[in-house]
Design an enzyme around this catalytic site. Structure first.
Site, PDB file in Angstrom:
ATOM      1  N   HIS A  42     -20.156  -3.691  -6.263  1.00 58.13           N
ATOM      2  CA  HIS A  42     -20.908  -2.744  -5.436  1.00 58.13           C
ATOM      3  C   HIS A  42     -22.324  -1.859  -6.160  1.00 58.13           C
ATOM      4  O   HIS A  42     -21.358  -0.723  -6.676  1.00 58.13           O
ATOM      5  CB  HIS A  42     -20.120  -1.265  -4.374  1.00 58.13           C
ATOM      6  CG  HIS A  42     -18.913  -2.352  -3.744  1.00 58.13           C
ATOM      7  ND1 HIS A  42     -18.072  -3.286  -4.720  1.00 58.13           N
ATOM      8  CD2 HIS A  42     -18.664  -2.173  -2.071  1.00 58.13           C
ATOM      9  CE1 HIS A  42     -17.168  -3.411  -3.911  1.00 58.13           C
ATOM     10  NE2 HIS A  42     -17.172  -2.899  -1.943  1.00 58.13           N
ATOM     11  N   HIS A 274     -24.404  -1.616  -0.306  1.00 58.14           N
ATOM     12  CA  HIS A 274     -23.324  -0.961  -0.317  1.00 58.14           C
ATOM     13  C   HIS A 274     -22.528  -2.112  -0.881  1.00 58.14           C
ATOM     14  O   HIS A 274     -22.502  -1.679  -2.226  1.00 58.14           O
ATOM     15  CB  HIS A 274     -22.485  -0.789   0.831  1.00 58.14           C
ATOM     16  CG  HIS A 274     -20.993  -0.329   0.511  1.00 58.14           C
ATOM     17  ND1 HIS A 274     -21.062   1.401   0.427  1.00 58.14           N
ATOM     18  CD2 HIS A 274     -20.320  -1.403   0.918  1.00 58.14           C
ATOM     19  CE1 HIS A 274     -19.957   0.047   0.298  1.00 58.14           C
ATOM     20  NE2 HIS A 274     -19.424  -0.274   0.931  1.00 58.14           N
ATOM     21  N   GLU A 421       3.311  13.524   5.210  1.00 55.71           N
ATOM     22  CA  GLU A 421       4.022  12.673   4.205  1.00 55.71           C
ATOM     23  C   GLU A 421       3.220  11.313   2.912  1.00 55.71           C
ATOM     24  O   GLU A 421       3.342  11.570   2.027  1.00 55.71           O
ATOM     25  CB  GLU A 421       5.055  11.662   5.172  1.00 55.71           C
ATOM     26  CG  GLU A 421       5.968  12.255   6.316  1.00 55.71           C
ATOM     27  CD  GLU A 421       5.561  12.718   6.778  1.00 55.71           C
ATOM     28  OE1 GLU A 421       6.749  13.374   8.609  1.00 55.71           O
ATOM     29  OE2 GLU A 421       4.566  13.020   7.520  1.00 55.71           O
ATOM     30  N   HIS A 483      13.512   7.067  15.143  1.00 57.13           N
ATOM     31  CA  HIS A 483      13.886   7.254  13.718  1.00 57.13           C
ATOM     32  C   HIS A 483      14.795   6.677  13.274  1.00 57.13           C
ATOM     33  O   HIS A 483      15.129   6.934  11.792  1.00 57.13           O
ATOM     34  CB  HIS A 483      14.007   9.169  13.713  1.00 57.13           C
ATOM     35  CG  HIS A 483      13.416   9.943  14.415  1.00 57.13           C
ATOM     36  ND1 HIS A 483      12.194  10.124  15.665  1.00 57.13           N
ATOM     37  CD2 HIS A 483      13.066  11.235  13.879  1.00 57.13           C
ATOM     38  CE1 HIS A 483      11.568  10.908  15.037  1.00 57.13           C
ATOM     39  NE2 HIS A 483      11.745  11.703  14.153  1.00 57.13           N
TER      40      HIS A 483
END
Length: 671
Positions: A42, A274, A421, A483
């Site tokens: 790149h 890129h 999280e 959960h």
């Protein structure tokens, strides 16, 4: 990008530093030549950000290339790791000994130090492994927080540095960067400075295809100090950096309007540069446009000398710091913190806890057991720093008397991460990378998926990070299948170099904590129960959990069947053993708290634990992975799909995870 826009960015005042243009061109040349030689890579970002990097590394970044591990160095993180040749070029030019020109020439080749994306090696100037976008800037929050925490403990004399980041549009599209930026703004981490490569280009084309928000307004809303500059004007970059340095109570975002592939006449400003080599013809044209007539991988002596002088700027700072360190009253504590060694008192505290539990035999959920281990550790282990993603009471991660980290106040050791999280896991990685702090953090195990990319990166970087994952099965009960983790143990065990620990009682939990702390070069994840579990063990002097698996009962005599279990199901295995004994069947129970540690034991030890009798495994998760231990004829008692909403004991009965079921499976194996 239009020709007019390109021209406007390129039309900047002559730098007050006459060498700047050539020093930046050296970066561009190394980047395009290395990518061309490798036939992959790149070049666009290194060429676009070369001016910003030159200003930062020659005028602001405090480091010493001859002493790359200096504890009080500024940290530089290339969040857009695909632009790795920017970092490799900087490290070589500045004089990092390991980053030779041969390494630059071997870019992206097997065994080289110049991988496609940077891989952590401080001796190469690489503070962390980057590549998955968003992770660098997110980990940087942890770096910056660690600096403030250690500064609060040891003062400016030993800890007084900054964290600098380079990131791109892709980094800021990723959700983890938003979580981290929000937290950094809330905590007022004013020593975090981010240069945003605002080039309007992504792989698919212009960012307007998918990314049209006002990034600067978003970061102001996070509580950041925000500026915008022409990323090819060194004077403007320098002024913006000075302005950012003057802001003590806000992290800084400097949006640098740049041209991707700057200097490549046909490809600059387009997604064509890129992630692909420029090609020989475009490189020749770029050399002409940049005024760089030198052969590939040749840096003229005057330019290299200027870069090497920049790499040696920090020598006086290192010498002055060494004098302060030698005279500092807290020197021994600082050195101990940076070593990461476990204090003798911490080992003794866990041993005392085992003795206490063996005598009292409580019925604790292992999340409570982990809390008891922390109660023992925190008072005697000042490097331990905890937190939770807004589940502190449920995770049992806070110890009475622990002071919170708060905005502008960093003397505590408990971090309120909020419902972030992924950001929490990334920040914990940054804390560990910085050094001087050993992080642990909690959430429900179901949400390990939210944190997984940062957990994987910690394993890849060999970081000692401890994840407290509670509510680890259908045993959490009424909250139901959304959960209840069922596939998570298998998925987490699939991550190389991650220790997944599922203890069966408080004594095993204490031993798992000891093992996690002892493993300096890999993360540990503790899968902990919501429901209470009986104490099954005595207080052996040996850390039996540290061997990964061991015979808990029935290992001395005849063995008709072996029951393998982890965590909350070990007590079921013990009940099944008793039922089988009533029927004249001799069963051994093997507790397997950590498969990864077990696999590291000798072949003789593993064989002695597993035995030769038929095997039954019981775990409140899916079967995946267990057949390795069960063999072709083994039986598994566990989950085959998602859970349900009901009290835990009814769920175990409903899904057939019972002592009777284990005993029946054993009897069936025996015919």
């Amino acid at each position: 990008m239009s020709h007019a826009a390109l021209a406007a960015l390129a039309d900047v005042p002559a730098s007050v530093d006459p060498l700047h243009k050539d020093m930046a061109s050296a970066i561009r040349a190394l980047a395009m030549d290395a990518v061309e030689r490798a036939k992959s890579g790149h070049p666009g970002m290194p060429m676009g950000m070369a001016d910003v990097a030159t200003v930062l590394w020659t005028k602001f970044l405090r480091f010493d290339a001859a002493n790359p591990g200096w504890p009080d160095r500024d940290r530089f993180i290339l969040s857009g790791g695909h632009g790795s040749m920017l970092l490799y070029a900087l490290a070589h030019l500045a004089g990092f000994q390991k980053m030779t020109m041969e390494e630059i020439k071997n870019f992206r080749q097997l065994g080289s130090h110049t991988a496609g994306h940077p891989e952590r090696d401080v001796d190469l100037g690489i503070e962390m492994t980057t590549g998955p976008l968003g992770q660098g800037i997110a980990h940087a929050t942890g770096f910056a927080l660690a600096e403030r925490m250690l500064n609060a403990r040891f003062g400016d004399g030993l800890v007084d540095h900054r964290t600098f980041v380079m990131c791109g549009d892709g980094d800021l599209m990723e959700g983890v960067s938003a979580e981290a930026a929000s937290l950094a703004g809330h905590l007022k981490l004013g020593r975090l400075i981010v240069y945003y490569d605002d080039n309007n280009i992504s792989i698919d084309g212009e960012t307007a295809l998918s990314f049209t928000e006002d990034v600067q307004a978003r970061y102001r809303a996070y509580g950041w100090h925000v500026q915008s500059v022409n990323g090819h004007d060194p004077d403007a970059i320098e002024a913006a950096t000075n302005a950012a340095l003057a802001v003590a109570d806000k992290p800084s975002l400097i949006a640098c309007r740049t041209v991707i592939g700057f200097g490549a006449p046909k490809k600059q400003g387009t997604h064509g540069c890129h992630g692909s080599p420029l090609g020989a013809e475009e490189i020749a044209a770029a050399r002409a446009q940049l005024g760089w007539p030198h052969e590939p991988f040749v840096i003229p002596a005057d330019i290299l000398s200027a870069w090497r002088a920049a790499g040696a700027r920090g020598q006086a700072d290192v010498a002055a710091w060494a004098k302060r360190h030698a005279a500092h009253a807290g020197r021994a504590a600082f050195d101990a913190a940076m070593s990461g060694d476990i204090p003798v008192a911490a080992t003794q505290a866990l041993a005392a806890l085992k003795q206490k539990i063996a005598a009292e035999k409580p019925k604790f959920a292992t999340r409570q057991s982990s809390g008891a281990a922390l109660d023992a550790l925190i008072p005697v282990f000042p490097e331990l720093a905890g937190g939770s993603a807004d589940l502190t009471p449920s995770n049992n991660t806070h110890v009475k008397g622990m002071e919170d980290i708060a905005p502008g106040s960093y003397g505590g050791r408990y971090i309120r991460y909020g419902v972030r999280e992924h950001g929490m896991a990334a920040a914990m990685g940054g804390l560990a990378l910085h050094g001087g702090v050993i992080p642990y953090g909690g959430t429900f195990m179901q949400f390990a998926d939210y944190a997984r990319p940062a957990i994987r990166l910690a394993a890849l970087m060999h970081l000692r990070v401890i994840y407290i994952m509670t509510h680890d099965s259908i045993g959490l009960g009424e909250d139901g299948p959304t959960h209840q983790p069922v596939e998570h143990l298998a998925a987490l065990r699939a991550i190389p170099n991650l220790l997944v620990m599922r203890p069966c009682d408080t004594i095993e939990t204490a031993e798992c904590w000891a093992a996690a702390l002892a493993n300096k070069t890999r993360p540990s994840l503790m899968a902990l129960s919501r429901q209470g579990l009986p104490t099954l063990r005595g207080a052996d002097a040996e850390n039996r959990a540290a061997r990964g698996a061991y015979v808990l009962a029935g290992g001395d005599g005849k063995r008709d069947v072996t029951i393998l279990a982890t965590g909350s199901e070990v007590s079921l295995a013990m009940e099944a053993r008793a039922k089988l004994a009533e029927q004249g069947v001799a069963a051994a129970v093997v507790s397997m708290p950590c498969w990864e540690l077990f696999e590291e034991q000798s072949a003789d030890y593993r064989a002695s634990v597993l035995g030769t009798a038929p095997r039954v495994a019981v775990e409140a998760g899916i079967r995946q992975g267990w057949d390795y231990y069960l063999g072709a004829n083994g039986a598994f008692v566990g989950m085959a799909g998602f859970g349900a909403s009901a009290p835990a004991e009814k769920l175990y009965a409903h899904f057939g995870i019972t002592a009777d079921a284990v005993a029946a499976a054993a009897k069936k194996l025996l015919g």
